[in-house]
Design a protein around this motif. Sequence first.
Motif, PDB file in Angstrom:
ATOM      1  N   LEU A   1       1.753 -18.994 -31.083  1.00  0.00           N
ATOM      2  CA  LEU A   1       1.579 -17.991 -32.126  1.00  0.00           C
ATOM      3  C   LEU A   1       0.794 -18.676 -33.246  1.00  0.00           C
TER       4      LEU A   1
ATOM      5  N   LEU B   1      10.352 -19.812 -38.954  1.00  0.00           N
ATOM      6  CA  LEU B   1      10.278 -18.476 -38.359  1.00  0.00           C
ATOM      7  C   LEU B   1      11.177 -17.497 -39.103  1.00  0.00           C
TER       8      LEU B   1
ATOM      9  N   HIS C   1      10.199 -14.001 -41.076  1.00  0.00           N
ATOM     10  CA  HIS C   1      10.911 -12.753 -40.804  1.00  0.00           C
ATOM     11  C   HIS C   1      11.359 -12.093 -42.105  1.00  0.00           C
TER      12      HIS C   1
ATOM     13  N   TYR D   1       5.284 -11.485 -33.789  1.00  0.00           N
ATOM     14  CA  TYR D   1       6.438 -12.213 -33.266  1.00  0.00           C
ATOM     15  C   TYR D   1       7.020 -11.501 -32.049  1.00  0.00           C
TER      16      TYR D   1
ATOM     17  N   TYR E   1       5.033 -12.592 -29.212  1.00  0.00           N
ATOM     18  CA  TYR E   1       5.408 -13.983 -28.914  1.00  0.00           C
ATOM     19  C   TYR E   1       6.712 -14.031 -28.119  1.00  0.00           C
TER      20      TYR E   1
END
Length: 283
Positions: free
Chosen positions: A43, A118, A122, A154, A157
Motif C-alpha cells: 500500500l 495504520l 484509520h 485499505y 489492501y
Amino acid sequence: MLGRALILILLLIPAQVLQAVTFRAPVDAVHWQIEASPFMCRLIQPIPAFGDAVFEQEAGEPVQFNLLPAQTQQLSGRVRLVAEAAPWSPGAAPRRIADIEAQQGRVQVRGDSAIHMLAALHQGMMPTFSADRWYGTRESVTVGIMAVNFQTAYQDYMDCLTQLLPVNYRQIARTAVLFPTAEHQLSDATRARLDLVAQYVLTDDSVQQIFVDGHTDNDGRRLLLRDLSMRRAEEVTRYLVSRGVDESMIVTRFHGDRYPVVENDTPENRQRNRRVTIRLERD
C-alpha cells in the motif's frame, strides 16, 4: 551536483532564518497505489518531491512500513515518528509512536509501531516523521503521510492480504520432516507441512525442481537403514504428487545414516537425524 549546491546554499543562510522543510501530498493530490500478488501486498502513497511511503506485508510475515526517499541523503540519524492531527482538523494532541534510526537514508518501521501507523490513518490522523538534519545540514525536515482516501485503499489492501500465501520462499525452501524410530508413515503434522510446500510450489512458477532426501539415525544394519530412508523419501514424494505437484519436478534420493545433522549420541539427536529434507530450487 544539485544536492551539493543545495547544501552549500543552506549553509550560507543564517540559522535563525532556517525553517523546517515539510513534505506531504496536497489534499487534492493524495492517492494510494496497491500492488497485489500471492507473495506480497503493498500500500503506497507517493510523496511529491520526496519519495514513497510504503506499507508492505510479505507472505508469512507481519506488516512493516518503509519510508523511501528518492535521494537517500535527505534523511540521517534519529527520526521521530508521531501521529498528528490532519491539517483540516487541528486540535488533537500529537501521539508519539516511535523513534527510529535512519539506515542509508531509509526508515523502516516494524511490529506494533507499523500497526499504530495504520490505526492513526484509520482515525484520520497523519503519521509524521521528523529529523533534525536534511541533506546533513542544520535544516530540520518533516514528512507527513496523509489519510485522505485511506479507507477505500485499505479495504483493497485487506483484500490482497486474504490472498497471500501462508509462507514465503525463505520459510519453505528448506524443510525437514521427522519420523519415529523404524517408521516411514507420515504424521498429521508432516502432512500439514507438506501441504504448505505443495501450495507454494503450485503458486510460484519460478520453482523448477524439488529435492527430496531421506535419512535415518544409525540404529540398525546399514542396508536396512538405507531401505528405510528410501521408503521415507518415497512416501514424501508420493504425498506431494497427490497434492498436485508435478512428479517430473521431484528428485528423490535416500542416504541411510550417511549424513547425520548431529551426532547420534542422545535420543533427541537421533530424532533429528530421522528425517526427510525437502529443498526447492528456483530458476
